[in-house]
Write an enzyme that holds these catalytic residues in place. Structure first.
Site, PDB file in Angstrom:
ATOM      1  N   ASP A   1     -15.959   9.826   6.951  1.00  0.00           N
ATOM      2  CA  ASP A   1     -15.139   8.858   6.848  1.00  0.00           C
ATOM      3  C   ASP A   1     -13.771   9.684   7.047  1.00  0.00           C
ATOM      4  OD1 ASP A   1     -15.110   5.748   5.581  1.00  0.00           O
ATOM      5  OD2 ASP A   1     -13.101   6.763   5.717  1.00  0.00           O
TER       6      ASP A   1
ATOM      7  N   ARG B   1       0.780  -1.116   0.034  1.00  0.00           N
ATOM      8  CA  ARG B   1       0.087  -0.147   0.033  1.00  0.00           C
ATOM      9  C   ARG B   1       0.711   1.378   0.078  1.00  0.00           C
ATOM     10  NH1 ARG B   1      -5.306  -0.543   2.775  1.00  0.00           N
ATOM     11  NH2 ARG B   1      -6.045  -2.651   2.314  1.00  0.00           N
TER      12      ARG B   1
END
Ligand SMILES: C[S@@+](CC[C@H](N)C(=O)[O-])C[C@H]1O[C@@H](n2cnc3c(N)ncnc32)[C@H](O)[C@@H]1O
Length: 293
Positions: free
Chosen positions: A162, A61
Protein backbone atom coordinates in the site's frame (compact mmCIF):
# COMPACT_ATOMS: atom_id res chain seq x y z
CA UNK A 1 -17.00 22.89 17.33
CA UNK A 2 -20.73 22.20 17.31
CA UNK A 3 -20.53 19.08 15.20
CA UNK A 4 -21.92 15.61 15.02
CA UNK A 5 -18.66 13.69 14.97
CA UNK A 6 -19.99 10.18 14.48
CA UNK A 7 -17.26 8.36 12.57
CA UNK A 8 -17.80 6.31 9.44
CA UNK A 9 -16.06 3.03 10.26
CA UNK A 10 -12.93 2.71 8.16
CA UNK A 11 -11.60 -0.54 9.55
CA UNK A 12 -9.21 0.24 12.40
CA UNK A 13 -8.83 3.84 11.45
CA UNK A 14 -12.11 5.70 11.76
CA UNK A 15 -11.05 9.01 10.31
CA UNK A 16 -13.91 10.30 8.21
CA UNK A 17 -16.44 12.29 10.23
CA UNK A 18 -20.01 12.08 8.98
CA UNK A 19 -20.42 15.78 9.36
CA UNK A 20 -17.30 17.74 8.55
CA UNK A 21 -16.39 21.22 9.80
CA UNK A 22 -18.10 24.07 8.02
CA UNK A 23 -15.89 26.96 6.90
CA UNK A 24 -16.85 29.15 9.87
CA UNK A 25 -15.49 26.45 12.20
CA UNK A 26 -12.03 26.68 10.70
CA UNK A 27 -9.39 28.20 12.89
CA UNK A 28 -6.55 27.59 10.41
CA UNK A 29 -6.29 29.58 7.20
CA UNK A 30 -7.39 27.43 4.25
CA UNK A 31 -8.51 28.91 0.93
CA UNK A 32 -9.39 27.71 -2.57
CA UNK A 33 -5.78 28.07 -3.75
CA UNK A 34 -4.59 25.85 -0.87
CA UNK A 35 -7.18 23.24 -1.76
CA UNK A 36 -6.17 23.27 -5.42
CA UNK A 37 -2.55 22.89 -4.35
CA UNK A 38 -3.41 19.85 -2.20
CA UNK A 39 -5.31 18.35 -5.13
CA UNK A 40 -2.37 18.84 -7.46
CA UNK A 41 0.20 17.47 -5.03
CA UNK A 42 -1.72 14.32 -4.07
CA UNK A 43 -2.51 13.65 -7.71
CA UNK A 44 1.11 14.01 -8.76
CA UNK A 45 2.37 11.93 -5.87
CA UNK A 46 -0.03 8.97 -5.71
CA UNK A 47 -2.60 9.47 -8.46
CA UNK A 48 -5.57 10.26 -6.19
CA UNK A 49 -7.98 12.51 -8.07
CA UNK A 50 -9.67 14.46 -5.26
CA UNK A 51 -13.15 15.63 -6.13
CA UNK A 52 -13.67 19.42 -5.94
CA UNK A 53 -16.29 18.83 -3.22
CA UNK A 54 -13.70 17.39 -0.81
CA UNK A 55 -12.58 20.68 0.73
CA UNK A 56 -13.96 19.90 4.17
CA UNK A 57 -12.44 16.45 4.11
CA UNK A 58 -9.03 17.88 3.23
CA UNK A 59 -9.32 20.46 5.98
CA UNK A 60 -10.31 17.95 8.63
CA UNK A 61 -7.66 15.38 7.61
CA UNK A 62 -4.75 17.82 7.34
CA UNK A 63 -5.50 20.32 10.11
CA UNK A 64 -4.20 17.86 12.72
CA UNK A 65 -0.86 17.78 10.91
CA UNK A 66 -0.73 21.57 10.80
CA UNK A 67 -1.29 21.78 14.55
CA UNK A 68 1.31 19.11 15.26
CA UNK A 69 3.82 21.07 13.21
CA UNK A 70 2.81 24.47 14.57
CA UNK A 71 1.51 25.92 11.29
CA UNK A 72 -1.29 28.50 11.30
CA UNK A 73 -1.92 28.43 7.56
CA UNK A 74 -2.17 25.69 4.96
CA UNK A 75 0.18 27.67 2.78
CA UNK A 76 3.07 27.46 5.22
CA UNK A 77 2.29 23.77 5.90
CA UNK A 78 2.31 22.95 2.18
CA UNK A 79 5.51 24.94 1.67
CA UNK A 80 6.99 22.74 4.40
CA UNK A 81 5.77 19.54 2.77
CA UNK A 82 7.11 20.54 -0.63
CA UNK A 83 10.52 21.50 0.64
CA UNK A 84 10.57 18.88 3.38
CA UNK A 85 11.70 15.34 3.97
CA UNK A 86 10.25 12.05 2.75
CA UNK A 87 8.59 11.76 6.18
CA UNK A 88 6.65 15.01 5.63
CA UNK A 89 5.49 13.75 2.26
CA UNK A 90 4.54 10.37 3.67
CA UNK A 91 2.46 11.94 6.46
CA UNK A 92 0.74 14.14 3.88
CA UNK A 93 -0.11 11.09 1.76
CA UNK A 94 -1.17 8.97 4.76
CA UNK A 95 -3.58 11.71 5.82
CA UNK A 96 -5.36 11.80 2.49
CA UNK A 97 -5.86 8.14 1.63
CA UNK A 98 -9.18 6.41 2.30
CA UNK A 99 -8.67 2.96 3.78
CA UNK A 100 -12.08 1.32 4.07
CA UNK A 101 -11.72 -2.47 3.97
CA UNK A 102 -12.91 -5.65 5.69
CA UNK A 103 -12.28 -9.40 5.84
CA UNK A 104 -13.65 -11.24 2.79
CA UNK A 105 -14.98 -8.00 1.30
CA UNK A 106 -16.67 -8.80 -2.04
CA UNK A 107 -16.69 -12.44 -1.06
CA UNK A 108 -17.20 -13.88 -4.56
CA UNK A 109 -13.55 -13.09 -5.38
CA UNK A 110 -12.40 -15.54 -2.73
CA UNK A 111 -14.42 -18.36 -4.33
CA UNK A 112 -12.76 -17.56 -7.68
CA UNK A 113 -9.38 -17.41 -5.96
CA UNK A 114 -9.89 -20.80 -4.27
CA UNK A 115 -10.93 -22.37 -7.56
CA UNK A 116 -7.89 -20.98 -9.39
CA UNK A 117 -5.55 -22.09 -6.60
CA UNK A 118 -6.88 -25.64 -6.67
CA UNK A 119 -5.87 -25.82 -10.33
CA UNK A 120 -2.27 -24.79 -9.77
CA UNK A 121 -0.08 -27.91 -9.54
CA UNK A 122 0.78 -28.96 -6.01
CA UNK A 123 4.53 -28.58 -6.66
CA UNK A 124 4.15 -24.97 -7.79
CA UNK A 125 3.82 -22.13 -5.33
CA UNK A 126 1.16 -19.63 -6.42
CA UNK A 127 2.18 -16.00 -6.22
CA UNK A 128 -0.48 -13.49 -5.24
CA UNK A 129 -0.15 -9.73 -4.91
CA UNK A 130 -2.57 -7.55 -2.99
CA UNK A 131 -1.52 -4.08 -4.10
CA UNK A 132 -3.82 -1.80 -2.08
CA UNK A 133 -3.82 -3.85 1.10
CA UNK A 134 -4.87 -1.14 3.54
CA UNK A 135 -4.97 -2.45 7.14
CA UNK A 136 -4.45 -6.09 6.14
CA UNK A 137 -7.90 -7.67 6.15
CA UNK A 138 -7.67 -8.33 2.40
CA UNK A 139 -4.24 -10.05 2.27
CA UNK A 140 -5.06 -12.14 5.35
CA UNK A 141 -8.34 -13.19 3.69
CA UNK A 142 -6.28 -14.22 0.66
CA UNK A 143 -3.87 -16.19 2.85
CA UNK A 144 -6.72 -17.96 4.68
CA UNK A 145 -8.34 -18.87 1.35
CA UNK A 146 -5.04 -20.23 0.05
CA UNK A 147 -4.49 -22.32 3.16
CA UNK A 148 -7.94 -23.84 2.87
CA UNK A 149 -7.75 -24.39 -0.89
CA UNK A 150 -4.33 -26.01 -1.07
CA UNK A 151 -4.47 -28.79 1.48
CA UNK A 152 -1.32 -30.86 1.24
CA UNK A 153 0.54 -28.44 -1.06
CA UNK A 154 2.46 -25.25 -0.47
CA UNK A 155 -0.35 -22.77 -0.05
CA UNK A 156 0.89 -19.51 -1.58
CA UNK A 157 3.20 -16.58 -1.39
CA UNK A 158 1.18 -13.44 -0.62
CA UNK A 159 2.72 -10.02 -1.15
CA UNK A 160 0.81 -7.08 0.28
CA UNK A 161 1.53 -3.43 -0.37
CA UNK A 162 0.00 0.00 0.00
CA UNK A 163 1.20 3.55 -0.42
CA UNK A 164 0.04 4.43 3.11
CA UNK A 165 2.65 3.37 5.66
CA UNK A 166 0.32 3.83 8.66
CA UNK A 167 -2.15 1.24 7.43
CA UNK A 168 0.69 -1.10 6.53
CA UNK A 169 1.96 -0.92 10.12
CA UNK A 170 -1.52 -1.93 11.32
CA UNK A 171 -1.56 -4.74 8.79
CA UNK A 172 1.82 -6.04 9.93
CA UNK A 173 0.68 -6.03 13.57
CA UNK A 174 -2.29 -8.22 12.60
CA UNK A 175 -4.40 -7.21 15.60
CA UNK A 176 -8.10 -6.60 14.99
CA UNK A 177 -11.21 -5.78 16.97
CA UNK A 178 -13.72 -8.55 17.64
CA UNK A 179 -16.20 -6.48 15.67
CA UNK A 180 -14.07 -6.65 12.53
CA UNK A 181 -13.95 -10.47 12.63
CA UNK A 182 -17.60 -10.88 13.66
CA UNK A 183 -18.64 -12.16 10.21
CA UNK A 184 -15.98 -14.90 10.11
CA UNK A 185 -17.05 -18.46 10.82
CA UNK A 186 -16.18 -20.04 14.17
CA UNK A 187 -13.96 -22.52 12.32
CA UNK A 188 -11.91 -19.78 10.65
CA UNK A 189 -11.62 -17.82 13.87
CA UNK A 190 -10.30 -20.86 15.70
CA UNK A 191 -7.96 -21.87 12.93
CA UNK A 192 -6.42 -18.51 12.08
CA UNK A 193 -6.73 -16.19 15.10
CA UNK A 194 -5.64 -15.98 18.72
CA UNK A 195 -7.88 -14.31 21.25
CA UNK A 196 -6.25 -11.32 22.94
CA UNK A 197 -5.90 -10.99 26.66
CA UNK A 198 -4.61 -8.27 28.99
CA UNK A 199 -4.16 -5.07 26.99
CA UNK A 200 -5.42 -6.94 23.91
CA UNK A 201 -8.65 -8.10 25.56
CA UNK A 202 -11.55 -7.64 23.14
CA UNK A 203 -9.21 -8.12 20.20
CA UNK A 204 -7.80 -10.94 18.11
CA UNK A 205 -4.38 -11.46 16.55
CA UNK A 206 -3.68 -13.44 13.38
CA UNK A 207 -1.78 -16.62 14.18
CA UNK A 208 1.96 -16.62 13.40
CA UNK A 209 1.49 -19.22 10.60
CA UNK A 210 -0.92 -16.93 8.77
CA UNK A 211 1.15 -13.83 9.48
CA UNK A 212 4.22 -15.62 8.05
CA UNK A 213 2.49 -16.20 4.72
CA UNK A 214 2.19 -12.47 4.01
CA UNK A 215 5.04 -10.08 3.24
CA UNK A 216 4.29 -6.36 3.54
CA UNK A 217 6.03 -3.44 1.88
CA UNK A 218 5.18 0.11 0.78
CA UNK A 219 4.48 0.41 -2.94
CA UNK A 220 3.09 3.32 -4.92
CA UNK A 221 1.01 2.23 -7.91
CA UNK A 222 2.19 5.38 -9.65
CA UNK A 223 5.66 3.90 -9.86
CA UNK A 224 7.36 3.35 -13.16
CA UNK A 225 9.20 0.32 -11.90
CA UNK A 226 7.12 -2.78 -12.51
CA UNK A 227 10.04 -5.17 -12.75
CA UNK A 228 9.09 -8.04 -10.51
CA UNK A 229 8.66 -11.78 -10.73
CA UNK A 230 5.23 -12.27 -12.31
CA UNK A 231 2.19 -13.12 -10.24
CA UNK A 232 -0.60 -15.65 -10.82
CA UNK A 233 -3.25 -13.41 -9.31
CA UNK A 234 -3.40 -9.71 -8.41
CA UNK A 235 -5.97 -8.09 -6.14
CA UNK A 236 -6.19 -4.38 -7.01
CA UNK A 237 -9.54 -3.54 -5.50
CA UNK A 238 -11.21 -0.25 -4.67
CA UNK A 239 -8.19 1.90 -5.33
CA UNK A 240 -8.36 2.76 -9.04
CA UNK A 241 -11.75 4.31 -8.33
CA UNK A 242 -9.71 7.22 -6.90
CA UNK A 243 -7.64 7.61 -10.09
CA UNK A 244 -8.47 9.45 -13.31
CA UNK A 245 -8.60 7.54 -16.59
CA UNK A 246 -5.04 8.20 -17.79
CA UNK A 247 -3.72 7.09 -14.40
CA UNK A 248 -5.90 3.98 -14.51
CA UNK A 249 -4.46 3.11 -17.90
CA UNK A 250 -0.91 3.62 -16.66
CA UNK A 251 -1.52 1.36 -13.64
CA UNK A 252 -3.25 -1.30 -15.77
CA UNK A 253 -0.20 -1.40 -18.05
CA UNK A 254 1.99 -1.94 -15.00
CA UNK A 255 -0.25 -4.70 -13.63
CA UNK A 256 -0.27 -6.35 -17.05
CA UNK A 257 3.52 -6.37 -17.05
CA UNK A 258 3.72 -8.25 -13.77
CA UNK A 259 0.91 -10.80 -14.26
CA UNK A 260 1.56 -14.18 -15.82
CA UNK A 261 -0.25 -14.86 -19.13
CA UNK A 262 -3.74 -16.03 -18.17
CA UNK A 263 -3.32 -14.50 -14.71
CA UNK A 264 -6.30 -13.02 -12.89
CA UNK A 265 -6.90 -9.43 -11.86
CA UNK A 266 -9.56 -8.83 -9.20
CA UNK A 267 -10.97 -5.30 -9.09
CA UNK A 268 -13.52 -3.49 -6.94
CA UNK A 269 -17.29 -3.62 -7.37
CA UNK A 270 -17.52 -0.20 -9.05
CA UNK A 271 -14.39 -0.47 -11.20
CA UNK A 272 -14.79 -1.28 -14.89
CA UNK A 273 -11.89 -1.69 -17.30
CA UNK A 274 -13.81 -3.01 -20.28
CA UNK A 275 -12.15 -0.36 -22.49
CA UNK A 276 -8.72 -1.96 -22.09
CA UNK A 277 -9.26 -5.28 -23.89
CA UNK A 278 -5.72 -5.21 -25.26
CA UNK A 279 -4.61 -5.74 -21.65
CA UNK A 280 -7.46 -7.49 -19.81
CA UNK A 281 -10.81 -9.01 -20.56
CA UNK A 282 -13.66 -9.77 -18.22
CA UNK A 283 -14.06 -13.39 -17.18
CA UNK A 284 -16.49 -13.04 -14.26
CA UNK A 285 -18.02 -10.44 -11.99
CA UNK A 286 -15.19 -7.87 -11.57
CA UNK A 287 -12.65 -10.56 -12.43
CA UNK A 288 -10.35 -9.89 -15.39
CA UNK A 289 -7.94 -12.21 -17.14
CA UNK A 290 -4.70 -10.96 -18.67
CA UNK A 291 -4.98 -10.82 -22.45
CA UNK A 292 -2.37 -12.22 -24.83
CA UNK A 293 0.43 -14.65 -24.24
C1 LIG B 1 -10.47 1.89 -0.08
S1 LIG B 1 -8.94 1.12 0.28
C2 LIG B 1 -9.21 -0.48 -0.45
C3 LIG B 1 -8.61 -1.58 0.39
C4 LIG B 1 -8.80 -2.98 -0.16
N1 LIG B 1 -8.16 -3.14 -1.42
C5 LIG B 1 -10.25 -3.34 -0.27
O1 LIG B 1 -10.80 -3.37 -1.37
O2 LIG B 1 -10.87 -3.59 0.77
C6 LIG B 1 -7.84 1.91 -0.90
C7 LIG B 1 -6.38 1.74 -0.54
O3 LIG B 1 -5.60 2.14 -1.66
C8 LIG B 1 -4.43 2.77 -1.17
N2 LIG B 1 -3.85 3.61 -2.23
C9 LIG B 1 -4.26 4.82 -2.70
N3 LIG B 1 -3.44 5.27 -3.65
C10 LIG B 1 -2.47 4.32 -3.82
C11 LIG B 1 -1.34 4.22 -4.66
N4 LIG B 1 -1.01 5.18 -5.54
N5 LIG B 1 -0.57 3.12 -4.55
C12 LIG B 1 -0.88 2.13 -3.68
N6 LIG B 1 -1.94 2.18 -2.84
C13 LIG B 1 -2.74 3.27 -2.92
C14 LIG B 1 -4.92 3.57 0.03
O4 LIG B 1 -3.87 3.88 0.91
C15 LIG B 1 -5.94 2.60 0.64
O5 LIG B 1 -5.39 1.82 1.67
Amino acid sequence: MALSNTPIRTSNRPTVPLSEPQPFDRDLEFNQADFERVRRLIHERVGIDLHPSKQNMVYSRLSRRLRERGHLTFRSYLDGVQSGSDTDWQEFVNSLTTNLTSFYREAHHFDVLAERLRHIRSGDVPRIWCCAASTGEEPYSIAMTATEARVGSTSAVVHASDVDTDVLATAERGVYSLESVAALSEARLRRFFLKGSGSNAGKVRVKPELRAMVTFRPFNLLTNDWRMEPYDIIFCRNVMIYFDRPTQRRVLEGLYACLKPGGLLMVGHSENFGDHRDLFHLTGKTVYVRSGT
